[in-house]
Design a protein around this motif. Structure first.
Motif, PDB file in Angstrom:
ATOM      1  N   TYR A  79       0.839  -1.197   0.000  1.00  0.00           N
ATOM      2  CA  TYR A  79       0.000   0.000   0.000  1.00  0.00           C
ATOM      3  C   TYR A  79       0.872   1.245   0.000  1.00  0.00           C
ATOM      4  O   TYR A  79       1.805   1.378   0.797  1.00  0.00           O
ATOM      5  N   ASP A  80       0.589   2.179  -0.900  1.00  0.00           N
ATOM      6  CA  ASP A  80       1.346   3.415  -1.052  1.00  0.00           C
ATOM      7  C   ASP A  80       0.757   4.480  -0.125  1.00  0.00           C
ATOM      8  O   ASP A  80      -0.265   5.089  -0.434  1.00  0.00           O
ATOM      9  N   GLN A  81       1.422   4.695   1.023  1.00  0.00           N
ATOM     10  CA  GLN A  81       0.916   5.647   2.006  1.00  0.00           C
ATOM     11  C   GLN A  81       0.975   7.081   1.494  1.00  0.00           C
ATOM     12  O   GLN A  81       0.094   7.894   1.801  1.00  0.00           O
ATOM     13  N   VAL A  82       1.999   7.413   0.722  1.00  0.00           N
ATOM     14  CA  VAL A  82       2.158   8.781   0.230  1.00  0.00           C
ATOM     15  C   VAL A  82       1.013   9.170  -0.688  1.00  0.00           C
ATOM     16  O   VAL A  82       0.422  10.245  -0.575  1.00  0.00           O
ATOM     17  N   ASN A  83       0.694   8.272  -1.617  1.00  0.00           N
ATOM     18  CA  ASN A  83      -0.359   8.550  -2.599  1.00  0.00           C
ATOM     19  C   ASN A  83      -1.711   7.957  -2.219  1.00  0.00           C
ATOM     20  O   ASN A  83      -2.689   8.146  -2.951  1.00  0.00           O
ATOM     21  N   GLN A  84      -1.738   7.240  -1.085  1.00  0.00           N
ATOM     22  CA  GLN A  84      -2.966   6.596  -0.611  1.00  0.00           C
ATOM     23  C   GLN A  84      -3.603   5.768  -1.725  1.00  0.00           C
ATOM     24  O   GLN A  84      -4.766   5.944  -2.086  1.00  0.00           O
ATOM     25  N   ALA A  85      -2.808   4.840  -2.249  1.00  0.00           N
ATOM     26  CA  ALA A  85      -3.267   4.002  -3.358  1.00  0.00           C
ATOM     27  C   ALA A  85      -2.680   2.608  -3.226  1.00  0.00           C
ATOM     28  O   ALA A  85      -1.535   2.435  -2.803  1.00  0.00           O
ATOM     29  N   THR A  86      -3.473   1.622  -3.579  1.00  0.00           N
ATOM     30  CA  THR A  86      -2.973   0.255  -3.601  1.00  0.00           C
ATOM     31  C   THR A  86      -2.200   0.019  -4.889  1.00  0.00           C
ATOM     32  O   THR A  86      -2.359   0.742  -5.882  1.00  0.00           O
ATOM     33  N   HIS A  87      -1.371  -1.010  -4.867  1.00  0.00           N
ATOM     34  CA  HIS A  87      -0.636  -1.379  -6.085  1.00  0.00           C
ATOM     35  C   HIS A  87      -1.609  -1.745  -7.202  1.00  0.00           C
ATOM     36  O   HIS A  87      -1.401  -1.388  -8.365  1.00  0.00           O
ATOM     37  N   GLU A  88      -2.680  -2.435  -6.848  1.00  0.00           N
ATOM     38  CA  GLU A  88      -3.670  -2.838  -7.843  1.00  0.00           C
ATOM     39  C   GLU A  88      -4.325  -1.627  -8.501  1.00  0.00           C
ATOM     40  O   GLU A  88      -4.566  -1.614  -9.709  1.00  0.00           O
ATOM     41  N   HIS A  89      -4.600  -0.594  -7.704  1.00  0.00           N
ATOM     42  CA  HIS A  89      -5.201   0.623  -8.257  1.00  0.00           C
ATOM     43  C   HIS A  89      -4.235   1.298  -9.228  1.00  0.00           C
ATOM     44  O   HIS A  89      -4.643   1.749 -10.317  1.00  0.00           O
ATOM     45  N   LYS A  90      -2.968   1.366  -8.849  1.00  0.00           N
ATOM     46  CA  LYS A  90      -1.979   1.993  -9.716  1.00  0.00           C
ATOM     47  C   LYS A  90      -1.834   1.234 -11.032  1.00  0.00           C
ATOM     48  O   LYS A  90      -1.696   1.837 -12.102  1.00  0.00           O
ATOM     49  N   GLU A  91      -1.871  -0.090 -10.944  1.00  0.00           N
ATOM     50  CA  GLU A  91      -1.780  -0.900 -12.157  1.00  0.00           C
ATOM     51  C   GLU A  91      -2.994  -0.683 -13.066  1.00  0.00           C
ATOM     52  O   GLU A  91      -2.872  -0.657 -14.292  1.00  0.00           O
ATOM     53  N   GLU A  92      -4.158  -0.504 -12.447  1.00  0.00           N
ATOM     54  CA  GLU A  92      -5.395  -0.340 -13.221  1.00  0.00           C
ATOM     55  C   GLU A  92      -5.417   0.978 -13.977  1.00  0.00           C
ATOM     56  O   GLU A  92      -5.909   1.050 -15.114  1.00  0.00           O
ATOM     57  N   ILE A  93      -4.886   2.052 -13.367  1.00  0.00           N
ATOM     58  CA  ILE A  93      -4.971   3.372 -13.994  1.00  0.00           C
ATOM     59  C   ILE A  93      -3.715   3.721 -14.794  1.00  0.00           C
ATOM     60  O   ILE A  93      -3.638   4.796 -15.391  1.00  0.00           O
ATOM     61  N   LYS A  94      -2.731   2.827 -14.834  1.00  0.00           N
ATOM     62  CA  LYS A  94      -1.493   3.084 -15.567  1.00  0.00           C
ATOM     63  C   LYS A  94      -1.790   3.340 -17.041  1.00  0.00           C
ATOM     64  O   LYS A  94      -2.420   2.527 -17.706  1.00  0.00           O
ATOM     65  N   VAL A  95      -1.330   4.473 -17.563  1.00  0.00           N
ATOM     66  CA  VAL A  95      -1.627   4.840 -18.946  1.00  0.00           C
ATOM     67  C   VAL A  95      -0.847   3.973 -19.924  1.00  0.00           C
ATOM     68  O   VAL A  95      -1.387   3.482 -20.910  1.00  0.00           O
ATOM     69  N   GLY A  96       0.423   3.773 -19.654  1.00  0.00           N
ATOM     70  CA  GLY A  96       1.260   3.012 -20.581  1.00  0.00           C
ATOM     71  C   GLY A  96       1.250   1.530 -20.291  1.00  0.00           C
ATOM     72  O   GLY A  96       0.198   0.929 -20.062  1.00  0.00           O
ATOM     73  N   TYR A  97       2.435   0.935 -20.289  1.00  0.00           N
ATOM     74  CA  TYR A  97       2.570  -0.497 -20.030  1.00  0.00           C
ATOM     75  C   TYR A  97       2.668  -0.732 -18.527  1.00  0.00           C
ATOM     76  O   TYR A  97       3.681  -0.421 -17.910  1.00  0.00           O
ATOM     77  N   ASN A  98       1.608  -1.315 -17.942  1.00  0.00           N
ATOM     78  CA  ASN A  98       1.703  -1.707 -16.542  1.00  0.00           C
ATOM     79  C   ASN A  98       2.498  -3.011 -16.459  1.00  0.00           C
ATOM     80  O   ASN A  98       2.966  -3.532 -17.473  1.00  0.00           O
ATOM     81  N   LEU A  99       2.662  -3.558 -15.247  1.00  0.00           N
ATOM     82  CA  LEU A  99       3.525  -4.725 -15.085  1.00  0.00           C
ATOM     83  C   LEU A  99       3.019  -5.932 -15.865  1.00  0.00           C
ATOM     84  O   LEU A  99       3.813  -6.713 -16.399  1.00  0.00           O
ATOM     85  N   ARG A 100       1.714  -6.098 -15.955  1.00  0.00           N
ATOM     86  CA  ARG A 100       1.175  -7.234 -16.709  1.00  0.00           C
ATOM     87  C   ARG A 100       1.510  -7.104 -18.186  1.00  0.00           C
ATOM     88  O   ARG A 100       1.903  -8.081 -18.833  1.00  0.00           O
ATOM     89  N   ARG A 101       1.340  -5.920 -18.734  1.00  0.00           N
ATOM     90  CA  ARG A 101       1.662  -5.711 -20.149  1.00  0.00           C
ATOM     91  C   ARG A 101       3.164  -5.826 -20.382  1.00  0.00           C
ATOM     92  O   ARG A 101       3.605  -6.304 -21.434  1.00  0.00           O
ATOM     93  N   LYS A 102       3.946  -5.396 -19.407  1.00  0.00           N
ATOM     94  CA  LYS A 102       5.394  -5.486 -19.545  1.00  0.00           C
ATOM     95  C   LYS A 102       5.861  -6.939 -19.573  1.00  0.00           C
ATOM     96  O   LYS A 102       6.847  -7.261 -20.248  1.00  0.00           O
ATOM     97  N   VAL A 103       5.187  -7.805 -18.853  1.00  0.00           N
ATOM     98  CA  VAL A 103       5.529  -9.230 -18.887  1.00  0.00           C
ATOM     99  C   VAL A 103       5.387  -9.760 -20.309  1.00  0.00           C
ATOM    100  O   VAL A 103       6.252 -10.493 -20.804  1.00  0.00           O
ATOM    101  N   VAL A 104       4.313  -9.392 -20.987  1.00  0.00           N
ATOM    102  CA  VAL A 104       4.091  -9.826 -22.366  1.00  0.00           C
ATOM    103  C   VAL A 104       5.179  -9.264 -23.275  1.00  0.00           C
ATOM    104  O   VAL A 104       5.756  -9.984 -24.108  1.00  0.00           O
ATOM    105  N   LEU A 105       5.483  -7.978 -23.111  1.00  0.00           N
ATOM    106  CA  LEU A 105       6.492  -7.329 -23.945  1.00  0.00           C
ATOM    107  C   LEU A 105       7.865  -7.946 -23.722  1.00  0.00           C
ATOM    108  O   LEU A 105       8.591  -8.236 -24.692  1.00  0.00           O
ATOM    109  N   MET A 106       8.238  -8.174 -22.475  1.00  0.00           N
ATOM    110  CA  MET A 106       9.545  -8.756 -22.183  1.00  0.00           C
ATOM    111  C   MET A 106       9.614 -10.217 -22.596  1.00  0.00           C
ATOM    112  O   MET A 106      10.688 -10.723 -22.959  1.00  0.00           O
TER     113      MET A 106
END
Length: 211
Positions: A79-106
């Motif tokens: 949990y990101d205390q500074v931004n008050q956001a979960t990792h899952e939330h950050k992944e969901e709103i990521k504009v570019g390649y989030n970690l799931r998309r990066k796995v496919v790319l790599m």
């Protein structure tokens, strides 16, 4: 292009850069790896005009691997205390390649050498290499095509998900990230040597940007 449109584009770019920094670059190790990645990307940009295959080998072999290693292995995912956001939330709103998309790319990057080894002509699309140097050259060109294709694909995808401005701003961000990252993270290795594992200034930067 009118002045208001340019201003709106630059604001979109600023927000994308800020969100990327505040959400995904807390770790000093990650920041230091991004500095290494950025410096090697700048060299790769210069090599594009001399030897495109070597530029791609450097960009993928050093720049992308160090960059993504920082995200996958060192960036906190709790949990990101500074931004008050979960990792899952950050992944969901990521504009570019989030970690799931990066796995496919790599994964595509890692499989490219094997594909060229077993099918040197890519089904007749290219002239097959006859020696090791030719094979390495073909791998570099394949990686170059993969990088350009991944950039164009996500940019166009963002046209439909959001709008053209969002897509073009993201493409501009990706292409200029090496220069921007050098300015952001050039002090990260020294901070890491002082024992700072997490950037203590993230909260301060967050407060300044939120005003």
């Amino acid at each position: 292009m009118s002045v208001p449109v340019i201003r709106e584009f630059l604001e979109t770019l600023r927000v994308q850069r800020w969100d990327d920094h505040r959400y995904y670059h807390h770790s000093r190790i990650n920041q230091s790896l991004h500095l290494l990645s950025a410096c090697s990307f700048v060299v790769a940009y210069a090599l594009l005009f001399i030897d495109p295959a070597m530029a791609a080998l450097l960009a993928w072999g050093v720049s992308m691997t160090s960059r993504q290693a920082g995200h996958f292995f060192f960036e906190p995912k709790g949990y990101d205390q500074v931004n008050q956001a979960t990792h899952e939330h950050k992944e969901e709103i990521k504009v570019g390649y989030n970690l799931r998309r990066k796995v496919v790319l790599m994964a595509a990057w890692a499989l490219a050498p094997a594909l060229l080894w077993f099918t040197p002509s890519l089904g007749g699309l290219i002239e097959p290499a006859t020696d090791t140097a030719g094979y390495i050259h073909d791998v570099g060109i394949f990686w170059l095509a993969l990088g350009v294709g991944g950039l164009i694909f996500r940019t166009v995808h963002l046209f439909f998900l959001f709008n053209v401005q969002t897509g073009l701003a993201w493409m501009t961000k990706i292409l200029t990230d090496p220069f921007h990252d050098i300015l952001l993270y050039y002090k990260a290795p020294l901070a890491l040597l002082r024992g700072e594992w997490i950037d203590p200034h993230h909260a301060q930067h967050h407060a300044q940007q939120s005003r």
